[in-house]
Write a protein that holds these residues in place. Structure first.
Motif, PDB file in Angstrom:
ATOM      1  N   HIS A  90       0.837  -1.206   0.000  1.00 31.12           N
ATOM      2  CA  HIS A  90       0.000   0.000   0.000  1.00 31.12           C
ATOM      3  C   HIS A  90       0.875   1.260   0.000  1.00 31.12           C
ATOM      4  O   HIS A  90       0.552   2.260  -0.652  1.00 31.12           O
ATOM      5  N   LEU A  91       1.985   1.210   0.746  1.00 28.94           N
ATOM      6  CA  LEU A  91       2.882   2.360   0.766  1.00 28.94           C
ATOM      7  C   LEU A  91       3.484   2.584  -0.627  1.00 28.94           C
ATOM      8  O   LEU A  91       3.555   3.728  -1.108  1.00 28.94           O
ATOM      9  N   ALA A  92       3.892   1.491  -1.276  1.00 23.81           N
ATOM     10  CA  ALA A  92       4.445   1.617  -2.629  1.00 23.81           C
ATOM     11  C   ALA A  92       3.407   2.192  -3.590  1.00 23.81           C
ATOM     12  O   ALA A  92       3.711   3.053  -4.424  1.00 23.81           O
ATOM     13  N   THR A  93       2.157   1.726  -3.483  1.00 27.12           N
ATOM     14  CA  THR A  93       1.084   2.237  -4.351  1.00 27.12           C
ATOM     15  C   THR A  93       0.842   3.718  -4.082  1.00 27.12           C
ATOM     16  O   THR A  93       0.664   4.524  -5.016  1.00 27.12           O
ATOM     17  N   LEU A  94       0.865   4.110  -2.821  1.00 24.12           N
ATOM     18  CA  LEU A  94       0.632   5.504  -2.443  1.00 24.12           C
ATOM     19  C   LEU A  94       1.749   6.403  -2.977  1.00 24.12           C
ATOM     20  O   LEU A  94       1.492   7.485  -3.520  1.00 24.12           O
ATOM     21  N   LEU A  95       2.995   5.959  -2.837  1.00 24.68           N
ATOM     22  CA  LEU A  95       4.118   6.763  -3.310  1.00 24.68           C
ATOM     23  C   LEU A  95       4.091   6.909  -4.824  1.00 24.68           C
ATOM     24  O   LEU A  95       4.362   7.992  -5.369  1.00 24.68           O
ATOM     25  N   THR A  96       3.749   5.839  -5.514  1.00 21.34           N
ATOM     26  CA  THR A  96       3.643   5.906  -6.976  1.00 21.34           C
ATOM     27  C   THR A  96       2.559   6.893  -7.396  1.00 21.34           C
ATOM     28  O   THR A  96       2.752   7.716  -8.309  1.00 21.34           O
ATOM     29  N   ALA A  97       1.423   6.826  -6.721  1.00 15.32           N
ATOM     30  CA  ALA A  97       0.325   7.745  -7.057  1.00 15.32           C
ATOM     31  C   ALA A  97       0.706   9.189  -6.765  1.00 15.32           C
ATOM     32  O   ALA A  97       0.331  10.107  -7.501  1.00 15.32           O
ATOM     33  N   SER A  98       1.492   9.406  -5.704  1.00 13.37           N
ATOM     34  CA  SER A  98       1.877  10.778  -5.361  1.00 13.37           C
ATOM     35  C   SER A  98       2.822  11.375  -6.404  1.00 13.37           C
ATOM     36  O   SER A  98       2.790  12.578  -6.670  1.00 13.37           O
ATOM     37  N   VAL A  99       3.676  10.523  -6.984  1.00 16.08           N
ATOM     38  CA  VAL A  99       4.569  11.000  -8.043  1.00 16.08           C
ATOM     39  C   VAL A  99       3.782  11.303  -9.313  1.00 16.08           C
ATOM     40  O   VAL A  99       4.026  12.304 -10.002  1.00 16.08           O
ATOM     41  N   ASN A 100       2.820  10.441  -9.609  1.00 16.86           N
ATOM     42  CA  ASN A 100       2.038  10.618 -10.839  1.00 16.86           C
ATOM     43  C   ASN A 100       1.034  11.752 -10.726  1.00 16.86           C
ATOM     44  O   ASN A 100       0.646  12.345 -11.739  1.00 16.86           O
ATOM     45  N   HIS A 101       0.595  12.054  -9.505  1.00 16.32           N
ATOM     46  CA  HIS A 101      -0.408  13.112  -9.310  1.00 16.32           C
ATOM     47  C   HIS A 101       0.023  14.007  -8.147  1.00 16.32           C
ATOM     48  O   HIS A 101      -0.597  14.021  -7.070  1.00 16.32           O
ATOM     49  N   PRO A 102       1.051  14.782  -8.327  1.00 13.51           N
ATOM     50  CA  PRO A 102       1.585  15.590  -7.224  1.00 13.51           C
ATOM     51  C   PRO A 102       0.628  16.684  -6.753  1.00 13.51           C
ATOM     52  O   PRO A 102       0.773  17.195  -5.638  1.00 13.51           O
ATOM     53  N   GLU A 103      -0.344  17.054  -7.602  1.00 17.46           N
ATOM     54  CA  GLU A 103      -1.287  18.110  -7.216  1.00 17.46           C
ATOM     55  C   GLU A 103      -2.446  17.589  -6.360  1.00 17.46           C
ATOM     56  O   GLU A 103      -3.210  18.371  -5.791  1.00 17.46           O
ATOM     57  N   GLN A 104      -2.547  16.273  -6.224  1.00 19.78           N
ATOM     58  CA  GLN A 104      -3.700  15.677  -5.536  1.00 19.78           C
ATOM     59  C   GLN A 104      -3.485  15.671  -4.019  1.00 19.78           C
ATOM     60  O   GLN A 104      -2.368  15.502  -3.537  1.00 19.78           O
ATOM     61  N   GLU A 105      -4.596  15.862  -3.259  1.00 18.84           N
ATOM     62  CA  GLU A 105      -4.529  15.723  -1.801  1.00 18.84           C
ATOM     63  C   GLU A 105      -4.173  14.286  -1.452  1.00 18.84           C
ATOM     64  O   GLU A 105      -4.631  13.339  -2.101  1.00 18.84           O
ATOM     65  N   VAL A 106      -3.379  14.118  -0.404  1.00 15.54           N
ATOM     66  CA  VAL A 106      -2.917  12.778  -0.031  1.00 15.54           C
ATOM     67  C   VAL A 106      -4.103  11.861   0.258  1.00 15.54           C
ATOM     68  O   VAL A 106      -4.109  10.688  -0.122  1.00 15.54           O
ATOM     69  N   GLY A 107      -5.117  12.404   0.922  1.00 17.33           N
ATOM     70  CA  GLY A 107      -6.262  11.574   1.305  1.00 17.33           C
ATOM     71  C   GLY A 107      -7.045  11.037   0.128  1.00 17.33           C
ATOM     72  O   GLY A 107      -7.838  10.104   0.288  1.00 17.33           O
ATOM     73  N   ARG A 108      -6.836  11.603  -1.051  1.00 16.22           N
ATOM     74  CA  ARG A 108      -7.569  11.155  -2.246  1.00 16.22           C
ATOM     75  C   ARG A 108      -6.707  10.300  -3.174  1.00 16.22           C
ATOM     76  O   ARG A 108      -7.159   9.875  -4.223  1.00 16.22           O
ATOM     77  N   LEU A 109      -5.479  10.040  -2.789  1.00 18.85           N
ATOM     78  CA  LEU A 109      -4.620   9.189  -3.603  1.00 18.85           C
ATOM     79  C   LEU A 109      -4.988   7.726  -3.418  1.00 18.85           C
ATOM     80  O   LEU A 109      -5.437   7.316  -2.338  1.00 18.85           O
ATOM     81  N   GLN A 110      -4.790   6.936  -4.446  1.00 22.67           N
ATOM     82  CA  GLN A 110      -5.111   5.520  -4.384  1.00 22.67           C
ATOM     83  C   GLN A 110      -4.146   4.794  -3.451  1.00 22.67           C
ATOM     84  O   GLN A 110      -2.938   4.990  -3.512  1.00 22.67           O
TER      85      GLN A 110
END
Length: 776
Positions: free
Chosen positions: A88-108
């Protein structure tokens, strides 16, 4: 250790006192270390056990890469669970790189396979059932199959399927003449009886939806329900008519109405009801201080009962005990499930659900195979003597209404050799939405609520309505065929709790926000964890603490108040009210109970009241519920001077109280609740009073007379007599043979509390004849 001792008030076993999670970040490349002419390299060591539950260490290794290490406490987390967290941490970090403008709580956080499992795989519950049929139509089909079988039995009286159907038809034809049609709410204020079953089925056959009005409710609460429901017709019994508030409703006294209802057609009325029409509406506690009516439809309860039949396979040889008050939605399946399957419905006498000795005897005498308990009442029932012998006929016990403790499951299988099932569901759905079969050989240390039933979806979501991973807590949301239509006359609350279903392609699909905190187990079963708000369950009754607080706050001497549910000893959950008085002298406990009993049912009245100078607050100004003190109990906390019992009734009561409360002696002015009494002990108290003093006492009467002196006066007014002074009732088998007419008169005098006080018409039709005879 000195810091721990100074900084923490309480230690929790198995947990670190300050923090449970540690994050370590080393940004420099530590692959090598040059010290003059010495080159150092990292060396892996066997370190002592980790002092936190989770430690995540992240270290730069060069070329923009990082090495991550997750350490976990193996007593708390499985290897699979820790691996999921890492993924889950790996998925979250990947999503944060791909969508840096997104709020953390809304990342996959979830992988696609996990998401598909949670939303689709574990909710594949689709099942075909007769979606064009209503409850009463399924009953009529069963009548065709077994017309002469016993449908319902109560205190020696019986109705066959055909007799019940004909009497319900006669009532239905009469109700239609009074304007009852689909979606018409029809009130029913009755004690458990054959007439009650006729009334429920008659309302459904007429096309209406029944609204249970518990005759034990305070008159003010009944008045609110009458006004809110605006039912044009109310069914009742002659002895209860006087408690009904004045209004525009047509009152039908079913125990007296058979004389003119007998003139109605006995054939099935032509069906006018569709599956989307209402079947029943049950009022539940409301956080704003007034009850709210949850409206359930025909399709939902039909789906629920047909699932139950496939799951548990009731047969015509089964006998189902109906003992749940009909203001509680479990009663819905107790009434109708046996009547759709050819089984026999056995009604417990009014108040019988509180008398465990009576229930055990009834199970033995009537060969009961199926019954329901809320867990707290099951715990009391298991204390009965010779239970295994008396309950040999039992095939299954169904629990719901409260969390089922694991220790209670162990006690059950140690006492009874039958099935135990744990079901879960809110009033805003058709009784139950998940199920779990308890297994004495299970390796689980909890009792889950299981998986969703037919055509029902369960989603555990975060605040953004995104599914949470396995093992992570979230709010349970329910979708599918079982959802209620909403709340009567409460469109804002309906819109708040019944929201659009974001995971369904069906137009108008909804989810119900339960407010229950749950999590998925790795196998897809659901574990119940508690509530997200201040709603609680006491003996299976759903209680909004805000409703009690609003009512208590109306007392002129109460400035502030808060009500909590405490469980200071295992299995003893009780309501406690904390209040700040407007003046120097707080109101008495008797005044506060009197205030609450005007509008609230007895199960919503706190067992203890604690006066405080001020309510403890958290740093953000909210009431700190965890800092509220435990109420004082026992003789030292009773606050009264000991006065010995004076009469035989007071002496008998004092002995009963002392045994129940574990005290050496009890005075006539001691308050039952101040001595540590609570709702479950009240049930035992009522049973003991009936056994030793031969008087039926209701919980409300104990609330209104909480001292031995007052309760003794109540009992003596009801004709209490010591067990040793009882005059035994004549055994019918010792009498001469009686004619049919004599038997009718005998039954009459046995079943009425005071036959001389009533003029009771009894009517029957001679088979094959049209003459009617009346005995008055």
């Amino acid at each position: 250790e000195q810091i721990v001792e100074l900084a923490t008030k309480e230690r929790e076993g198995g947990r670190q006192p300050f923090h449970q999670v540690m994050f370590v970040l080393l940004e420099d490349d530590m692959a090598s270390l040059l010290l003059d002419k010495v080159v150092g390299q990292p060396l892996t060591l066997d370190l002592p056990a980790n002092k936190t539950e989770l430690t995540l260490s992240v270290q730069a290794v060069g070329n923009g890469e990082w090495d991550c290490q997750l350490e976990y406490d193996a007593d708390l987390f499985t290897t699979e669970g820790a691996a999921r967290m890492a993924q889950h941490l790996a998925t979250l970090l990947t999503a944060s790189v791909n969508h840096p403008e997104q709020e953390v709580g809304r990342l996959q956080l979830l992988t696609q396979p996990e998401r598909a499992q949670l939303l689709i795989e574990w909710n594949q519950t689709a099942r075909d059932y007769p979606k064009d049929k209503c409850l009463h139509q399924l009953f009529e089909e069963q009548v065709e199959r077994t017309p002469e079988a016993i449908a319902v039995e109560y205190e020696g009286r019986q109705l066959t399927y055909q007799q019940l159907n004909q009497r319900a038809n006669q009532l239905a034809h009469h109700l239609r003449k009074l304007g009852v049609k689909p979606d018409t709410l029809v009130g029913i204020c009755m004690e458990r009886s054959l007439e009650m079953v006729v009334g429920l089925m008659g309302i459904l056959k007429a096309g209406g939806a029944y609204v249970p009005l518990d005759p034990e409710y305070p008159k003010e609460r009944l008045t609110f329900m009458f006004d809110d429901a605006s039912a044009p017709v109310v069914l009742t019994q002659a002895r209860l008519a006087e408690i009904l508030p004045d209004g525009k409703s047509k009152i039908i006294k079913l125990d007296e109405a058979q004389v003119y209802l007998a003139l109605e057609d006995v054939r099935n009325p032509q069906n006018q009801t569709a599956p989307h029409h209402l079947a029943y509406m049950i009022y539940t506690s409301g956080s704003t201080g007034r009850p709210k009516g949850a409206m359930n439809v025909q399709s939902g309860i039909v789906n629920r009962l047909l699932w139950m039949q496939e799951a548990y396979c009731l047969t015509p040889e089964d006998r189902v005990l109906q003992k749940t008050p009909f203001s509680f939605d479990v009663s819905v399946w107790e009434f109708f499930w046996p009547l759709l399957t050819g089984a026999s419905l056995v009604l417990a006498r009014p108040g019988g659900h509180k008398d465990n000795g009576y229930l055990a005897d009834l199970i033995e005498r009537k060969g009961i195979t199926t019954l329901h308990f809320v867990p707290s009442m099951l715990s009391l029932f298991l204390e009965q003597e010779k239970l295994a012998t008396k309950c040999r006929s039992l095939k299954r016990v169904i629990c719901s209404g409260e969390a089922l403790p694991f220790e209670l499951q162990k006690r059950f299988f140690g006492s009874l050799s039958c099935q135990l099932h744990n079901l879960y569901g809110p009033t805003e759905a058709s009784v139950d939405v998940t199920y779990w079969a308890c297994d004495p050989k299970s390796t689980l240390s909890i009792v889950p609520i299981g998986r969703p039933i037919f055509n029902t979806q369960c989603y555990i979501l975060d605040e953004g309505l995104e599914p949470v991973p396995v093992g992570v807590a979230g709010e349970l949301h329910i979708g599918g065929d079982g959802l209620a239509r909403g709340y009567l006359n409460r469109p804002e609350l309906t819109a708040e709790k019944f929201i659009p279903n974001p995971f369904s392609s069906e137009s108008g699909a909804r989810l119900y926000k339960t407010g229950d905190l749950c999590r998925y187990l790795p196998d897809g079963n659901i574990e119940y964890l508690g509530r997200l708000d201040h709603q609680v369950k006491i003996r299976g009754f759903r209680i909004e603490l805000g409703e009690i607080e609003a009512t208590l706050g109306q007392h002129p001497s109460v400035r502030e108040c808060v009500v909590v549910a405490r469980e200071d000893s295992p299995g003893n959950k009780q309501l406690v009210a904390y209040l700040v008085a407007t003046g120097d002298t707080p109101p008495t406990v008797e005044e506060l109970r009197e205030q609450l009993l005007k509008t609230l049912p007895d199960y919503m009245v706190p067992a203890a009241f604690v006066s405080l100078e001020k309510l403890p607050l958290t740093p953000n100004g909210k009431v700190d519920r965890k800092a509220l003190p435990a109420p004082e109990t026992g003789r030292l906390g009773s606050g009264t001077e000991y006065v010995a019992p004076r009469t035989p009734t007071e002496q008998a009561l004092a002995k009963i109280w002392a045994e129940l409360l574990g005290l050496e002696k009890v005075g006539i002015h001691d308050n039952f609740f101040a001595l540590g009494g609570h709702s479950l002990l009240m049930v035992r108290l009522g049973s003991q009073i009936k056994q030793h003093l031969s008087v039926e006492i209701f919980l409300r009467e104990i609330f209104e007379a909480p001292t031995i002196e007052k309760l003794g006066q109540t009992l003596e007014s009801k004709g209490a007599q010591s067990q040793t002074n009882r005059i035994p009732k004549a055994d019918r088998t010792q009498l001469l043979p009686m004619s049919f007419a004599q038997q009718r008169i005998w039954l009459l005098q046995e079943t009425l509390p005071d036959p001389a006080a009533y003029h009771v018409p009894i009517a029957w039709r001679f088979s094959g004849g049209s003459a009617w005879h009346k005995l008055q």
